[in-house]
Design a protein around this motif. Structure first.
Motif, PDB file in Angstrom:
ATOM      1  N   ILE A 103       1.392  -0.926  -0.047  1.00  0.00           N
ATOM      2  CA  ILE A 103       0.104  -0.059   0.074  1.00  0.00           C
ATOM      3  C   ILE A 103       0.410   1.632  -0.443  1.00  0.00           C
ATOM      4  O   ILE A 103       0.360   2.201  -0.144  1.00  0.00           O
ATOM      5  CB  ILE A 103      -1.163   0.442   1.076  1.00  0.00           C
ATOM      6  CG1 ILE A 103      -0.104  -0.147   2.344  1.00  0.00           C
ATOM      7  CG2 ILE A 103      -1.878  -1.377   0.740  1.00  0.00           C
ATOM      8  CD1 ILE A 103      -1.245   0.025   3.456  1.00  0.00           C
ATOM      9  N   LEU A 106       1.734   3.254  -3.250  1.00  0.00           N
ATOM     10  CA  LEU A 106       0.254   4.790  -3.680  1.00  0.00           C
ATOM     11  C   LEU A 106       1.230   6.145  -3.420  1.00  0.00           C
ATOM     12  O   LEU A 106       0.427   6.811  -4.187  1.00  0.00           O
ATOM     13  CB  LEU A 106      -0.550   4.925  -3.061  1.00  0.00           C
ATOM     14  CG  LEU A 106      -1.989   3.536  -2.702  1.00  0.00           C
ATOM     15  CD1 LEU A 106      -2.554   3.092  -1.797  1.00  0.00           C
ATOM     16  CD2 LEU A 106      -2.298   3.763  -3.941  1.00  0.00           C
ATOM     17  N   LYS A 118      -3.058   1.746  -7.322  1.00  0.00           N
ATOM     18  CA  LYS A 118      -4.545   1.618  -7.152  1.00  0.00           C
ATOM     19  C   LYS A 118      -5.522   0.885  -7.767  1.00  0.00           C
ATOM     20  O   LYS A 118      -6.560   1.089  -6.476  1.00  0.00           O
ATOM     21  CB  LYS A 118      -4.738   3.308  -7.428  1.00  0.00           C
ATOM     22  CG  LYS A 118      -6.445   3.932  -6.937  1.00  0.00           C
ATOM     23  CD  LYS A 118      -6.304   5.812  -7.824  1.00  0.00           C
ATOM     24  CE  LYS A 118      -7.766   5.512  -7.450  1.00  0.00           C
ATOM     25  NZ  LYS A 118      -7.869   6.931  -7.607  1.00  0.00           N
ATOM     26  N   LEU A 121      -5.822  -2.107  -5.843  1.00  0.00           N
ATOM     27  CA  LEU A 121      -7.137  -2.243  -4.654  1.00  0.00           C
ATOM     28  C   LEU A 121      -8.726  -2.315  -5.119  1.00  0.00           C
ATOM     29  O   LEU A 121      -9.196  -2.846  -4.333  1.00  0.00           O
ATOM     30  CB  LEU A 121      -6.960  -1.196  -4.174  1.00  0.00           C
ATOM     31  CG  LEU A 121      -5.137  -1.332  -3.314  1.00  0.00           C
ATOM     32  CD1 LEU A 121      -4.493   0.077  -2.740  1.00  0.00           C
ATOM     33  CD2 LEU A 121      -5.533  -2.556  -2.110  1.00  0.00           C
ATOM     34  N   TYR A 144     -15.204   2.687  -1.753  1.00  0.00           N
ATOM     35  CA  TYR A 144     -13.954   1.934  -1.300  1.00  0.00           C
ATOM     36  C   TYR A 144     -13.111   3.292  -1.935  1.00  0.00           C
ATOM     37  O   TYR A 144     -11.683   3.560  -2.314  1.00  0.00           O
ATOM     38  CB  TYR A 144     -13.907   0.492  -1.581  1.00  0.00           C
ATOM     39  CG  TYR A 144     -14.795   0.715  -2.950  1.00  0.00           C
ATOM     40  CD1 TYR A 144     -14.029   0.447  -4.127  1.00  0.00           C
ATOM     41  CD2 TYR A 144     -15.897   0.333  -3.145  1.00  0.00           C
ATOM     42  CE1 TYR A 144     -14.268  -0.363  -5.182  1.00  0.00           C
ATOM     43  CE2 TYR A 144     -16.583  -0.393  -4.218  1.00  0.00           C
ATOM     44  CZ  TYR A 144     -15.871  -0.224  -6.045  1.00  0.00           C
ATOM     45  OH  TYR A 144     -15.858  -0.600  -7.049  1.00  0.00           O
ATOM     46  N   GLU A 145     -13.341   3.866  -3.269  1.00  0.00           N
ATOM     47  CA  GLU A 145     -12.776   4.095  -4.121  1.00  0.00           C
ATOM     48  C   GLU A 145     -12.094   5.687  -3.541  1.00  0.00           C
ATOM     49  O   GLU A 145     -11.319   5.925  -3.396  1.00  0.00           O
ATOM     50  CB  GLU A 145     -13.228   5.133  -5.013  1.00  0.00           C
ATOM     51  CG  GLU A 145     -11.957   5.820  -6.181  1.00  0.00           C
ATOM     52  CD  GLU A 145     -12.564   5.938  -7.954  1.00  0.00           C
ATOM     53  OE1 GLU A 145     -12.116   6.767  -7.834  1.00  0.00           O
ATOM     54  OE2 GLU A 145     -13.601   6.476  -8.108  1.00  0.00           O
ATOM     55  N   ILE A 148      -8.810   5.018  -0.773  1.00  0.00           N
ATOM     56  CA  ILE A 148      -8.321   4.266  -1.449  1.00  0.00           C
ATOM     57  C   ILE A 148      -7.428   5.379  -1.860  1.00  0.00           C
ATOM     58  O   ILE A 148      -6.372   5.389  -1.712  1.00  0.00           O
ATOM     59  CB  ILE A 148      -8.263   3.387  -2.509  1.00  0.00           C
ATOM     60  CG1 ILE A 148      -9.477   2.711  -1.746  1.00  0.00           C
ATOM     61  CG2 ILE A 148      -7.494   2.755  -3.525  1.00  0.00           C
ATOM     62  CD1 ILE A 148      -9.300   1.383  -3.703  1.00  0.00           C
ATOM     63  N   LEU A 207      -9.140  -5.961   2.466  1.00  0.00           N
ATOM     64  CA  LEU A 207      -8.008  -5.866   2.481  1.00  0.00           C
ATOM     65  C   LEU A 207      -6.694  -6.667   3.238  1.00  0.00           C
ATOM     66  O   LEU A 207      -5.541  -6.562   2.837  1.00  0.00           O
ATOM     67  CB  LEU A 207      -7.343  -4.489   2.357  1.00  0.00           C
ATOM     68  CG  LEU A 207      -8.450  -3.532   1.435  1.00  0.00           C
ATOM     69  CD1 LEU A 207      -8.372  -1.660   2.103  1.00  0.00           C
ATOM     70  CD2 LEU A 207      -8.087  -3.621   0.018  1.00  0.00           C
TER      71      LEU A 207
END
Length: 317
Positions: A103, A106, A118, A121, A144-145, A148, A207
């Motif tokens: 992660i 990102l 991204k 995910l 969820y976007e 993220i 996740l």
């Protein structure tokens, strides 16, 4: 009451040290694997190196499970177990930490790596919406976007919001109005993503087993889980992911050697992964270097759990 309280305290200690015993044995297995690879790896044919993964890959427990095929040796094993002074039990598993989605990518300086991280995910939740009607119905309003994007704001080096906000601090302000958030640094633990605005247990539970903060800047298809394989592209279905798992464990063909062999297999089995997508996803096919060890000790219904991550760091002088 005092007797019960003290007995429970002793059981907790025994369960903890049982878990620690499993952890230390697992670290020994990892060390043994690396030693064998360093000494004999060059002599083993490329397609058969996956056999050595069994040194660390197989779960181990105490007391050991005795297979029905043990025959006459079963009684001998049971006799030896009685001689052991180990009252508690433990179960250990070792997994490849480097094959998960990092992660912290990102916030990578590489735009390509930021975008693909991204995308991976996002694809986890797109697959859930497409393949799990219960999930899709229950979480139809789950944004969820946005979560993220907030994760990206946590690790990037600027104050501009990834989701279009002019100042990412406005999104993070509910965190005790602490000016330190977002910290604009890497996540230090997986659990730290719980502090990201919009994060809830539904998102976190999907996740936590697919992400890491100890990645290798690429995904290893030879060790990635089925869910992570499906996240590589929407055309990789449950059936194709299952065939990938079967193919990489084949003793004759061995694990996938490179990007060409992997993507050719995927598309031959019904995948529709474009060349552009293939080039954009960073893959790695070398031996495992980062491991996560999980050891669970149990004594009289008392459970203690220990997790440890071992990473290999190369230093140049």
């Amino acid at each position: 009451v005092d007797h019960t309280v003290n007995a429970n305290a002793v059981n907790r200690v025994k369960a903890y040290y049982a878990a620690k015993s499993g952890l230390e044995l697992s670290l020994l297995r990892i060390k043994m694997f690396k030693k064998v690879m360093n000494q004999f790896g060059a002599q083993i044919p490329e397609g058969q190196k996956g056999i050595l993964d069994m040194i660390w890959q197989l779960p181990f427990s105490w007391p050991p499970l005795i297979p029905s095929s043990a025959g006459l040796e079963k009684d001998l094993i049971k006799e030896k177990l009685k001689e052991s002074s180990m009252e508690a039990s433990y179960t250990t598993t070792i997994s490849d930490e480097g094959s998960k989605i990092d992660i912290n990518d990102l916030g990578s300086p590489s735009k390509n790596l930021r975008e693909i991280t991204k995308k991976l995910l996002m694809q986890i939740f797109e697959n859930l919406k497409a393949n799990d009607e219960t999930w899709a119905r229950k979480h139809d309003r789950l944004n969820y976007e946005e979560v993220i994007n907030n994760m990206a704001d946590w690790v990037d080096g600027d104050l501009e919001g990834s989701g279009g906000s002019s100042d990412e601090r406005a999104v993070f302000s509910p965190i005790k109005s602490d000016p330190k958030y977002p910290p604009n640094r890497s996540f230090r633990t997986i659990e730290e993503i719980r502090l990201v605005p919009g994060m809830n247990e539904e998102i976190y539970s999907q996740l936590k087993d697919k992400i890491t903060v100890y990645g290798t800047r690429a995904i290893n298809p030879n060790h990635a889980s089925a869910d992570l394989l499906k996240a590589l592209d929407p055309s990789i279905t449950n059936e194709i992911a299952s065939k990938i798992l079967t193919r990489r464990e084949d003793q004759e063909q061995g694990p996938f050697k490179d990007e060409a062999s992997f993507w050719s297999f995927v598309n031959a089995e019904g995948g529709r992964v474009s060349e552009e997508t293939q080039k954009s996803i960073p893959l790695i096919f070398s031996q495992v270097t980062n491991f996560r060890v999980k050891s669970i000790g149990e004594m009289a219904n008392t459970i203690r759990e220990i997790e440890a991550v071992g990473i290999e760091i190369s230093v140049s002088f």
